[in-house]
Scaffold this motif. Structure first.
Motif, short mmCIF file in Angstrom:
data_model
loop_
_atom_site.label_atom_id
_atom_site.label_comp_id
_atom_site.label_asym_id
_atom_site.label_seq_id
_atom_site.Cartn_x
_atom_site.Cartn_y
_atom_site.Cartn_z
N LEU A 37 0.93 -1.08 -0.05
CA LEU A 37 -0.06 -0.02 0.03
C LEU A 37 0.85 1.30 0.13
N MET A 38 2.13 1.27 0.83
CA MET A 38 2.73 2.56 1.09
C MET A 38 3.49 2.63 -0.33
N GLU A 39 3.66 1.75 -1.16
CA GLU A 39 4.53 1.72 -2.41
C GLU A 39 3.61 2.93 -3.35
N THR A 40 2.24 3.26 -2.98
CA THR A 40 1.50 4.00 -3.84
C THR A 40 1.69 5.51 -3.50
N ILE A 88 -1.70 -4.40 -9.57
CA ILE A 88 -1.55 -5.92 -9.33
C ILE A 88 -2.25 -6.56 -8.37
N ARG A 89 -2.64 -7.76 -8.71
CA ARG A 89 -3.46 -8.50 -7.64
C ARG A 89 -4.60 -7.74 -7.06
N LEU A 147 -8.48 -11.14 1.36
CA LEU A 147 -7.46 -9.89 1.52
C LEU A 147 -6.28 -10.29 2.19
N ALA A 148 -5.24 -10.34 1.44
CA ALA A 148 -3.80 -10.68 2.15
C ALA A 148 -3.07 -9.73 2.82
N ASP A 149 -3.40 -8.36 2.35
CA ASP A 149 -2.74 -7.33 3.22
C ASP A 149 -3.77 -5.99 2.93
N TYR A 150 -3.11 -4.99 3.35
CA TYR A 150 -4.03 -3.65 3.51
C TYR A 150 -4.08 -3.27 1.87
N ALA A 151 -3.31 -3.21 1.04
CA ALA A 151 -3.42 -3.07 -0.35
C ALA A 151 -4.64 -3.92 -0.79
N ASP A 152 -4.87 -5.00 -0.46
CA ASP A 152 -6.05 -5.71 -1.11
C ASP A 152 -7.15 -5.28 -0.53
N MET A 153 -7.22 -4.75 0.87
CA MET A 153 -8.41 -3.99 1.56
C MET A 153 -8.55 -2.81 0.62
N ALA A 154 -7.49 -1.86 0.38
CA ALA A 154 -7.70 -0.90 -0.39
C ALA A 154 -8.50 -0.99 -1.71
N SER A 155 -8.13 -2.13 -2.40
CA SER A 155 -8.63 -2.46 -3.63
C SER A 155 -10.17 -2.80 -3.40
N ALA A 156 -10.52 -3.45 -2.25
CA ALA A 156 -12.06 -3.82 -1.99
C ALA A 156 -12.68 -2.56 -1.54
N ILE A 157 -12.17 -1.59 -0.83
CA ILE A 157 -12.88 -0.34 -0.56
C ILE A 157 -13.19 0.54 -1.55
#
Length: 554
Positions: A333-336, A385-386, A462-472
């Motif tokens: 997530l922080m990579e963004t 990605i993913r 959801l594997a991490d908070y990047a996945d949660m961001a995608s869902a949100i």
């Protein structure tokens, strides 16, 4: 620079009768300490997040030397009487047994206190309990037992132990303070305040008791009075790091961000939170073009997301390559973050850098006030990605993500978590479909209430908070208690309703429906302590007004 992840104890000699030991209690971030007047108790043990205070060890009091007097003339005795005088009287067996039990109780109490100081809380509980078996009216053992129970999070047992100690010795100020601390853990703030006021009547000059009272007042939202207590403590004890830290939180909660963030640096003086040692200097705001600045992580996923916005300021002011250290769960997530050049996963090796700064120290360096908070959103996004794909359960549905509990380790969790069943009230609004974004053990609540057909569980996606961001980003609205998900939705610029207790965490201040931290966030506050039904009813009414009007996510 491209972004990438870098990523059997021998019995002692029989002592002379000891003096009464002083019982102490542990404390956590924002957790109060117990004291033994007139001298303050040992330090307590925050976000947070806690080791116990050092329990007292009984010391033997020196026996007073008897007064010498001139020998009196011995009276004449008959021979039989003289012979009888040479026979020693037999000791009373009951008295001897009582004394032996008392000695053993004191030995076990001292053992428990030593174990307590070492952080071996379960062993200390056993030792205190055995001491009470040998001496059922050993008040200090009950007091220290309550302190140990607090360290274990067993608030009911802590209250019962503290109350028993008081029943045996009601004039001990530190015992009243211990009871107040334990009641505070249960959220029984009025009772806690009464106990601490009684402690102050018995020991008005004890700074630790005044500090504990200030904590309760802060929890009650009486910030001005709480700050007065903290100021009085610091006047007599300017090196009181815990008090200075809690004063910072009270200032932030009152909305005084500039002074609050400056005082927040006191967190590095806490025993449980020593500063990290680096070979390079801490960044003080100077320009350093061509060099690398490490912005390193601090505990709390929500804090990391909230304060990530300040990376852009660090980049602009330093002119350096910004290396951001991040927990693994947040790394993708922080990579963004646009201002971050490299990501280092917390716990892994760090590449070379020329200066460093803790991420939550950036607001103080900026002199941040409410009107200068970097509030542009979104400042985070979901990696392409993913990406997670949520199912469209009902065509044209108004998709609402829900979170009813925060991190299980948080001290205030019972205070700010809302029972899952309240969220089912949102289904009274036509067209609403619920998606659970809940993580951790609390995610099982939907299954325990047989609500799987009513709420779509996203945890397996959801594997991490990047996945949660995608869902949100696929939802129309997030309704959450104070949680990482609420921070994430706000950082993504999505509509988010955050449900708060009557006295919330400092960042949400004491009043208002909006927050300068997240422009798309709406705050729903308890009007009565513990009343979540009123908060949910307000949210349901608002949802009825917006669900039929706003465009739906695809």
């Amino acid at each position: 620079i491209p972004k990438g992840r870098i990523g059997g104890t021998p019995k002692p000699r029989v002592p002379v009768r000891p003096t009464k030991p002083a019982a102490t209690a542990e404390a956590s971030t924002g957790a109060p300490r117990a004291v033994s007047p007139p001298k303050p108790a040992a330090r307590k043990t925050l976000p947070g997040p806690a080791a116990p205070n050092r329990p007292a060890v009984p010391k033997a009091a020196p026996a007073a030397a008897p007064m010498k007097s001139a020998p009196a003339a011995a009276p004449m005795k008959s021979a039989p009487a003289a012979a009888a005088a040479k026979v020693s009287p037999q000791p009373n067996a009951a008295d001897a047994l009582r004394e032996a039990r008392g000695r053993e109780a004191k030995r076990l109490f001292a053992l428990g206190a030593a174990l307590h100081r070492q952080g071996r809380i379960a062993d200390a509980v056993r030792a205190y309990g055995r001491a009470i078996v040998f001496d059922p009216v050993f008040a200090d053992a009950y007091a220290n037992l309550g302190a140990a129970f607090r360290a274990q999070g067993k608030s009911e047992a802590a209250v019962a132990s503290a109350a028993r100690a008081l029943a045996l010795q009601p004039d001990r100020a530190n015992f009243h303070s211990n009871l107040g601390n334990a009641l505070r853990d249960q959220g029984r703030l009025e009772e806690a305040a009464q106990a601490l006021q009684q402690a102050l009547r018995l020991a008005p000059d004890a700074p630790e008791i005044l500090y504990n009272f200030g904590l309760v007042l802060r929890d009650m939202g009486r910030l001005d009075t709480a700050l007065s207590c903290f100021d009085a403590v610091l006047k007599s004890r300017p090196d009181h790091a815990e008090c200075r830290y809690d004063r910072a939180l009270a200032l932030l909660q009152a909305g005084d961000l500039k002074r609050g963030f400056a005082e927040y640096e006191a967190r590095w003086k806490l025993r449980r939170n020593p500063p990290r040692a680096f070979e390079v200097a801490r960044w003080n705001g100077q320009a350093m073009p061509g060099k690398t600045l490490l912005v390193h992580a601090e505990p709390g996923f929500g804090d990391a997301i909230q304060f990530a916005r300040f990376a852009a300021h660090a980049k602009e002011k330093s002119g350096a390559t910004v290396l951001l250290e991040s927990p693994a769960e947040l790394a993708r997530l922080m990579e963004t973050l646009q201002a971050v050049d490299k990501i280092a996963v917390q716990g892994g090796p760090l590449p070379a850098f020329d200066a460093h700064i803790p991420i939550m120290s950036l607001p103080a360096l900026m002199g941040t006030v409410a009107t200068t908070i970097p509030a542009a959103v979104p400042y985070l996004s979901a990696p392409e990605i993913r990406a997670v794909a949520l199912p469209n359960l009902v065509a044209g549905a108004f998709k609402v993500g829900i979170v009813w509990a925060g991190a299980a380790a948080a001290r205030a969790e019972r205070h700010r978590s809302c029972p899952f069943v309240h969220f089912l009230e949102l289904l009274r609004v036509p067209g609403v479909v619920l998606y659970s974004l809940q993580t951790g053990k609390a995610a099982e609540d939907a299954r325990q209430h047989a609500a799987e057909p009513l709420v779509f569980e996203t945890g397996h996606l959801l594997a991490d908070y990047a996945d949660m961001a995608s869902a949100i980003l696929q939802l129309d609205l997030v309704v959450s208690v104070d949680s990482t998900a609420a921070h994430l939705a706000g950082a993504l610029g999505k509509p988010v309703w955050t449900l708060l207790p009557d006295v919330p965490d400092w960042r949400w201040t004491a009043r208002g429906k909006n927050t300068p931290w997240y422009p798309t966030m709406r705050l729903f506050r308890q009007k009565t302590r513990g009343d979540w039904s009123g908060v949910i009813a307000e949210a349901v009414a608002e949802l009825r007004a917006v669900a039929g009007k706003r465009p739906r996510s695809g």
